[in-house]
Motif scaffolding. Structure first.
Motif, mmCIF file in Angstrom:
data_model
loop_
_atom_site.group_PDB
_atom_site.id
_atom_site.type_symbol
_atom_site.label_atom_id
_atom_site.label_comp_id
_atom_site.label_asym_id
_atom_site.label_seq_id
_atom_site.Cartn_x
_atom_site.Cartn_y
_atom_site.Cartn_z
ATOM 1 N N LYS A 154 0.820 -1.212 0.000
ATOM 2 C CA LYS A 154 0.000 0.000 0.000
ATOM 3 C C LYS A 154 0.857 1.267 0.000
ATOM 4 O O LYS A 154 0.398 2.322 -0.416
ATOM 5 N N LEU A 155 2.097 1.160 0.472
ATOM 6 C CA LEU A 155 2.974 2.334 0.508
ATOM 7 C C LEU A 155 3.308 2.832 -0.896
ATOM 8 O O LEU A 155 3.573 4.024 -1.079
ATOM 9 N N GLU A 156 3.284 1.943 -1.880
ATOM 10 C CA GLU A 156 3.601 2.345 -3.256
ATOM 11 C C GLU A 156 2.556 3.304 -3.815
ATOM 12 O O GLU A 156 2.821 4.020 -4.772
ATOM 13 N N LYS A 157 1.389 3.328 -3.208
ATOM 14 C CA LYS A 157 0.346 4.252 -3.626
ATOM 15 C C LYS A 157 0.760 5.704 -3.325
ATOM 16 O O LYS A 157 0.379 6.623 -4.032
ATOM 17 N N TYR A 158 1.562 5.890 -2.288
ATOM 18 C CA TYR A 158 1.973 7.224 -1.872
ATOM 19 C C TYR A 158 3.261 7.686 -2.541
ATOM 20 O O TYR A 158 3.477 8.875 -2.718
ATOM 21 N N TYR A 159 4.126 6.739 -2.862
ATOM 22 C CA TYR A 159 5.399 7.079 -3.503
ATOM 23 C C TYR A 159 5.816 5.861 -4.309
ATOM 24 O O TYR A 159 6.156 4.820 -3.743
ATOM 25 N N ASP A 160 5.793 5.973 -5.636
ATOM 26 C CA ASP A 160 5.956 4.799 -6.491
ATOM 27 C C ASP A 160 7.398 4.360 -6.694
ATOM 28 O O ASP A 160 7.640 3.353 -7.340
ATOM 29 N N LYS A 161 8.361 5.057 -6.132
ATOM 30 C CA LYS A 161 9.764 4.706 -6.344
ATOM 31 C C LYS A 161 10.369 3.909 -5.185
ATOM 32 O O LYS A 161 11.577 3.842 -5.048
ATOM 33 N N VAL A 162 9.542 3.304 -4.350
ATOM 34 C CA VAL A 162 10.041 2.496 -3.241
ATOM 35 C C VAL A 162 10.674 1.229 -3.812
ATOM 36 O O VAL A 162 10.057 0.510 -4.587
ATOM 37 N N VAL A 163 11.932 0.983 -3.445
ATOM 38 C CA VAL A 163 12.671 -0.156 -3.993
ATOM 39 C C VAL A 163 12.371 -1.424 -3.200
ATOM 40 O O VAL A 163 11.985 -2.450 -3.764
ATOM 41 N N GLN B 55 0.726 0.827 12.481
ATOM 42 C CA GLN B 55 1.199 2.153 12.903
ATOM 43 C C GLN B 55 2.472 2.551 12.160
ATOM 44 O O GLN B 55 2.634 3.711 11.777
ATOM 45 N N SER B 56 3.354 1.597 11.943
ATOM 46 C CA SER B 56 4.589 1.877 11.206
ATOM 47 C C SER B 56 4.279 2.299 9.779
ATOM 48 O O SER B 56 4.852 3.263 9.263
ATOM 49 N N SER B 57 3.369 1.588 9.133
ATOM 50 C CA SER B 57 3.050 1.925 7.745
ATOM 51 C C SER B 57 2.360 3.284 7.655
ATOM 52 O O SER B 57 2.580 4.033 6.702
ATOM 53 N N GLU B 58 1.542 3.637 8.649
ATOM 54 C CA GLU B 58 0.912 4.961 8.651
ATOM 55 C C GLU B 58 1.971 6.060 8.778
ATOM 56 O O GLU B 58 1.887 7.091 8.102
ATOM 57 N N SER B 59 2.965 5.842 9.626
ATOM 58 C CA SER B 59 4.055 6.815 9.761
ATOM 59 C C SER B 59 4.843 6.934 8.459
ATOM 60 O O SER B 59 5.206 8.029 8.037
ATOM 61 N N LEU B 60 5.095 5.793 7.826
ATOM 62 C CA LEU B 60 5.829 5.803 6.563
ATOM 63 C C LEU B 60 5.030 6.478 5.457
ATOM 64 O O LEU B 60 5.608 7.145 4.589
ATOM 65 N N GLU B 61 3.708 6.331 5.479
ATOM 66 C CA GLU B 61 2.876 7.013 4.495
ATOM 67 C C GLU B 61 3.093 8.519 4.581
ATOM 68 O O GLU B 61 3.264 9.190 3.562
ATOM 69 N N ARG B 62 3.088 9.048 5.807
ATOM 70 C CA ARG B 62 3.303 10.487 5.991
ATOM 71 C C ARG B 62 4.693 10.899 5.518
ATOM 72 O O ARG B 62 4.864 11.930 4.855
ATOM 73 N N LEU C 173 6.587 9.421 3.256
ATOM 74 C CA LEU C 173 6.671 9.334 1.793
ATOM 75 C C LEU C 173 5.916 10.466 1.115
ATOM 76 O O LEU C 173 6.353 10.977 0.083
ATOM 77 N N GLN C 174 4.785 10.868 1.692
ATOM 78 C CA GLN C 174 4.056 12.004 1.128
ATOM 79 C C GLN C 174 4.891 13.279 1.211
ATOM 80 O O GLN C 174 4.935 14.061 0.271
ATOM 81 N N LYS C 175 5.562 13.491 2.338
ATOM 82 C CA LYS C 175 6.425 14.667 2.486
ATOM 83 C C LYS C 175 7.559 14.641 1.476
ATOM 84 O O LYS C 175 7.897 15.654 0.867
ATOM 85 N N ARG C 176 8.159 13.462 1.313
ATOM 86 C CA ARG C 176 9.261 13.339 0.347
ATOM 87 C C ARG C 176 8.789 13.621 -1.066
ATOM 88 O O ARG C 176 9.456 14.314 -1.826
ATOM 89 N N LYS C 177 7.629 13.107 -1.406
ATOM 90 C CA LYS C 177 7.089 13.313 -2.749
ATOM 91 C C LYS C 177 6.808 14.798 -2.993
ATOM 92 O O LYS C 177 7.070 15.315 -4.072
#
Length: 100
Positions: free
Chosen positions: A26-35, A80-87, A89-93
């Motif tokens: 689901k994290l790829e939805k927020y930032y598609d360049k996750v390796v 909770q970890s994935s929710e933090s990572l979503e935020r 990744l959105q900031k990075r994008k």
């Protein structure tokens, strides 16, 4: 995305592996360049109920993000970890998008 799950001090079952894979995808939805993602699941030997730890490290070009959460269940900690990572990744994008 390639997800590596590392279980420390216990064996992980298939349902938990599927849950972790689903949440990381689901994290790829927020930032598609996750390796890739490395998920470390640990059990601390304490008397507290919140003794399950999930450490998630994701690799994106030029950076690595690491989040650590401690909860009662692994599912809750991964959530909770994935929710933090979503935020994150959105900031990075948002930072990178003006330059692309």
């Amino acid at each position: 995305m390639k997800v590596n799950v590392h279980a420390v001090n216990f064996t992980v079952d298939g349902k938990l592996l599927d849950f972790v894979q689903e949440r990381m995808d689901k994290l790829e939805k927020y930032y598609d360049k996750v390796v890739s993602a490395d998920v470390f699941l640990k059990v601390e030997k304490t008397s507290e109920k919140e003794n399950k730890i999930a450490e998630v490290k994701i690799n994106v070009p030029g950076d690595d993000f690491m989040v650590k959460k401690q909860c009662k269940t692994f599912e809750e900690a991964v959530e909770q970890s994935s929710e933090s990572l979503e935020r994150l990744l959105q900031k990075r994008k948002e930072k990178i998008s003006p330059y692309i």
